[in-house]
Design a protein around this motif. Sequence first.
Motif, short mmCIF file in Angstrom:
data_model
loop_
_atom_site.label_atom_id
_atom_site.label_comp_id
_atom_site.label_asym_id
_atom_site.label_seq_id
_atom_site.Cartn_x
_atom_site.Cartn_y
_atom_site.Cartn_z
N THR A 137 1.81 -5.46 -7.75
CA THR A 137 2.04 -6.12 -6.60
C THR A 137 1.01 -6.13 -5.47
O THR A 137 0.44 -4.87 -5.10
N PRO A 138 0.22 -7.11 -5.02
CA PRO A 138 -0.79 -7.10 -4.12
C PRO A 138 -0.17 -6.93 -2.65
O PRO A 138 0.89 -7.02 -2.47
N ASN A 139 -1.05 -6.41 -1.70
CA ASN A 139 -0.71 -6.21 -0.37
C ASN A 139 -1.23 -7.37 0.53
O ASN A 139 -2.50 -7.63 0.44
N MET A 140 -0.26 -8.04 0.97
CA MET A 140 -0.65 -9.28 1.64
C MET A 140 -1.60 -8.95 3.17
O MET A 140 -2.11 -9.74 3.60
N THR A 141 -1.47 -7.58 3.55
CA THR A 141 -2.38 -7.38 4.49
C THR A 141 -3.69 -7.70 4.47
O THR A 141 -4.55 -7.81 5.30
N ILE A 142 -4.19 -7.68 3.06
CA ILE A 142 -5.56 -7.70 2.61
C ILE A 142 -6.07 -9.12 3.07
O ILE A 142 -7.17 -9.59 3.13
N CYS A 143 -5.03 -10.32 3.21
CA CYS A 143 -5.18 -11.61 3.14
C CYS A 143 -5.89 -12.05 4.63
O CYS A 143 -6.28 -13.19 4.74
N LYS A 144 -5.92 -11.19 5.71
CA LYS A 144 -6.37 -11.49 6.94
C LYS A 144 -7.52 -10.65 7.38
O LYS A 144 -7.14 -9.64 8.12
N VAL A 145 -8.70 -10.98 6.76
CA VAL A 145 -9.86 -10.26 7.52
C VAL A 145 -10.78 -11.06 7.72
O VAL A 145 -10.99 -12.17 7.70
#
Length: 204
Positions: free
Chosen positions: A196-204
Motif C-alpha cells: 500500500t502506498p503512502n498518500m503523503t508522498i503525493c503532495k511535494v
Amino acid sequence: HSFPTRRSSDLSPLVSSSTWALVAVTFSSFTTTTVSASCGSGDYKHYPCPDGSMIFPPHARAWVSANTETSCTDLADEMSARLTYNANGSWVDPHNHGAYSLDQISSNGSQIVISAHRITTKGHYRDDFNFVLTPGGLGCDMVACSRSESVSVLDYGTNYCDLHNVYCGPDVGCKFVKNNITVVEKVACESSSGGTPNMTICKV
C-alpha cells in the motif's frame, strides 16, 4: 534480467517523446465485485489497467478501489475538471507539478469511464490511467489503474499519485475545483513495493 528504475528526480528519460503512444481500452463490462482486496503481484489484472493483463515487459503501475457517498456524475465532473483545468493552470498537480490531460470520458450503461494521462514536469515520463465509476450503495464505486509507458520496475509511488490526486478531497488535504467530495480508498496498491502506498508522498 535487469530493468531500469524510474528516478524520483526525473532526470533521465527511459523513452523519447516520439515513442509515446496512448493505449486505448474499451470496456464492454466491468464490475467492482471482481476486484481483489489484496496487493499481490497479479491483482492488477482485476482492474482497468491501460494494458489489460499484460505482464512482460514490466511496467510500474498502481491500482485503487474506492467509494464515495456522492453521485458518479458529480465525482466525474470534479475529476474531469481537474484534468482539464490543469492545462490552463486553474488546478495545479500537487505531486511535482506534472501535466495532466483528459483523453476521453464516456458512458457504458450506468458506468462512467475516464481515460487520461500525465507527463512528468520535465517531459521524461508518461503514465496512462483509467477510472471506472459505477453507481452503488449510497453513492458511487470507483476502480482505477495507472501504468507507466516506459519499461520500469520502481516509480516511487508516482502511478498511485497519478490516480489519487485526481479525486482526493479536502479531508486529506487536496484542493477541489467544482465539487467538494470525500472519497474513501478501500484498496490502494502499487507494483513498486508490492503493498500500500503512502498518500503523503503525493503532495511535494
